[in-house]
Design an enzyme around this catalytic site. Structure first.
Site, PDB file in Angstrom:
ATOM      1  N   TRP A 118       4.817   8.343  -4.732  1.00 34.85           N
ATOM      2  CA  TRP A 118       4.669   8.397  -3.199  1.00 34.85           C
ATOM      3  C   TRP A 118       5.666   7.551  -2.997  1.00 34.85           C
ATOM      4  O   TRP A 118       6.783   7.839  -2.350  1.00 34.85           O
ATOM      5  CB  TRP A 118       3.288   8.561  -2.824  1.00 34.85           C
ATOM      6  CG  TRP A 118       2.653   9.159  -2.970  1.00 34.85           C
ATOM      7  CD1 TRP A 118       1.697   9.032  -3.906  1.00 34.85           C
ATOM      8  CD2 TRP A 118       2.612  10.504  -2.711  1.00 34.85           C
ATOM      9  NE1 TRP A 118       0.669  10.187  -4.506  1.00 34.85           N
ATOM     10  CE2 TRP A 118       1.515  11.158  -3.440  1.00 34.85           C
ATOM     11  CE3 TRP A 118       3.549  11.491  -2.217  1.00 34.85           C
ATOM     12  CZ2 TRP A 118       1.311  12.749  -3.783  1.00 34.85           C
ATOM     13  CZ3 TRP A 118       3.356  12.937  -2.086  1.00 34.85           C
ATOM     14  CH2 TRP A 118       1.959  13.269  -2.831  1.00 34.85           C
ATOM     15  N   ASP A 185       2.443   2.970   3.289  1.00 32.90           N
ATOM     16  CA  ASP A 185       2.370   3.990   3.599  1.00 32.90           C
ATOM     17  C   ASP A 185       0.436   3.830   3.517  1.00 32.90           C
ATOM     18  O   ASP A 185       0.681   3.638   2.132  1.00 32.90           O
ATOM     19  CB  ASP A 185       2.849   4.911   2.609  1.00 32.90           C
ATOM     20  CG  ASP A 185       2.508   6.186   2.114  1.00 32.90           C
ATOM     21  OD1 ASP A 185       0.828   6.006   2.852  1.00 32.90           O
ATOM     22  OD2 ASP A 185       2.562   6.928   1.389  1.00 32.90           O
ATOM     23  N   LYS A 209      -7.239  11.856   3.671  1.00 32.40           N
ATOM     24  CA  LYS A 209      -8.979  10.812   2.660  1.00 32.40           C
ATOM     25  C   LYS A 209     -10.133  10.208   3.511  1.00 32.40           C
ATOM     26  O   LYS A 209     -10.582  10.733   3.389  1.00 32.40           O
ATOM     27  CB  LYS A 209      -7.862  10.351   2.163  1.00 32.40           C
ATOM     28  CG  LYS A 209      -6.391  10.751   0.794  1.00 32.40           C
ATOM     29  CD  LYS A 209      -5.138  10.085   0.507  1.00 32.40           C
ATOM     30  CE  LYS A 209      -4.348  11.103   0.298  1.00 32.40           C
ATOM     31  NZ  LYS A 209      -4.677  12.057  -0.492  1.00 32.40           N
TER      32      LYS A 209
END
Ligand code: PMP
Length: 373
Positions: A118, A185, A209
């Site tokens: 990511w 992030d 999530k």
């Protein structure tokens, strides 16, 4: 019998009815009470006789959902008025370029720490807007640790970090010492523990999530960092647009925001992010202890950097992988297969994951080792 030990399966139940222990990495487990309330709102929202799916985003009821969601984010994370709280679309992946587009001047420099898939994607997008300096990376060991002891140049516009690496099972349990604001992030660990917001210039997180269903992205941005780049930013990609219009410049994703609000209420009810951290540390400890004790398994992440959200591990006898996954499946443990970049297994144990489900998984592992010894 293993599946009886888990207390979740009896011979009379069909497999369909068996309780599932959801270890998926995202979209992921949400609290049962949230799901029930969300279901109710789909059939009749606040006794309006309408579904939340068919009600105007300009209605009083929806405006109040937007306001309560923002205020819960502020309360739970300690976010003051220097920051804006936004509910956007496009996933965390859109923040990879939006962050750079809004915060990185064309003649400026941004620093990135590369901790896996990511962050690598975030780097690739930022490079389109200015100079990007990758000041540390753990690529040399397939991202199984968080780089340490690097220096952050004081003239950088920001330092980009990925607080929890969903695929590689590593987490920042500490933060670099620097005056440079972090762009972070937090897609896979937001609301899992307290953070000192004042260190951050921008936090972004896809909801799917710890927060709600996919479709909304939470962004927390320090307002004084905006308006410094000279490039022309498309209206929808400009944070200022969404600040000015309170996340309703266009139609916001009302249902994902509503479910996020319910989850935030649930977090508050359970004692907030401090209580989440305590529970998460203890749940993860249970699983790591089994991984370290059990001769058949080994963890993949460096011990100091182990994630409380995504626990990655391998079998010392890889030929048994399918058999282990079948044992998990038989006991209702779903989503345990590891990401292809790491192999083996990954148990994602977000806020809503009950401790008992983690215990069931450790029992499967113990049982499996006994049978295969
Ligand atoms: N960052 C992290 C840490 C992630 O785990 C993910 C998704 N798993 C993403 C970014 C991408 O998120 P999205 O699918 O919302 O774009």
């Amino acid at each position: 019998m293993l599946n009886l030990r888990g207390g979740n399966y009896s011979g009379n139940q069909s497999k369909k009815e068996m309780k599932k222990h959801n270890f998926y990495a995202g979209p992921a487990i949400l609290p049962k009470s949230v799901m029930r309330a969300a279901g109710k709102a789909v059939s009749n929202f606040h006794n309006s006789g309408l579904s939340i799916l068919e009600i105007s985003h300009r209605s009083k009821q929806v405006v109040s959902v937007m306001e309560e969601s923002e205020s819960l984010v502020r309360e739970l994370l300690g976010v003051d008025d220097n920051y804006a709280v936004l509910f956007l679309q496009g996933g965390a992946s859109s923040q990879f370029f939006m962050a750079a587009m809004n915060l990185l001047p064309a003649d400026g420099k941004a620093c990135y720490v590369d901790t896996g898939t990511w962050s690598t994607k975030a780097i690739k997008e930022a490079e389109k807007f200015g100079q990007v300096s990758v000041i540390a990376s753990s690529k040399d060991k397939n991202y199984n640790y968080i780089p340490k002891r690097y220096r952050v140049p004081e003239d950088a516009s920001y330092l980009h970090l990925t607080s929890n690496n969903t695929i590689f099972g590593t987490t920042h349990h500490w933060w670099p010492k620097t005056e440079v604001p972090f762009v972070c992030d937090m897609s896979s660990d937001i609301f899992s523990r307290p953070v000192d917001i004042s260190r951050f210039g921008l936090i972004y997180s896809g909801a799917q999530k710890n927060l709600g269903p996919a479709g909304v992205t939470l962004v927390i941005v320090r307002k004084d960092l905006l308006g410094k780049v000279k490039r022309s930013i498309p209206t929808m990609l400009n944070y200022q647009t969404h600040i000015d219009k309170k996340s309703s410049f266009n139609t916001p994703p009302v249902f994902p925001i509503y479910v996020s609000m319910l989850t935030l209420r649930w977090i508050k009810d359970k004692g907030g992010v401090d209580a989440m951290a305590k529970r998460n540390k203890s749940k993860a400890g249970l699983l790591y202890r089994e991984i370290d004790r059990n001769p058949l398994f080994q963890g993949t992440a460096a011990k100091k950097d182990r994630s409380w959200m995504n626990v990655t591990f391998l079998l010392n006898r890889p030929e048994l992988e399918d058999k282990f996954l079948a044992a998990c499946d038989a006991a209702g443990c779903i989503g345990v297969k590891g990401h292809r970049s790491v192999g083996g297994f990954r148990a994602s144990i977000y806020n809503a994951m009950p401790r008992n489900s983690v215990k069931v998984l450790t029992e499967i592992m113990a049982d499996f080792a006994e049978k295969e010894a």
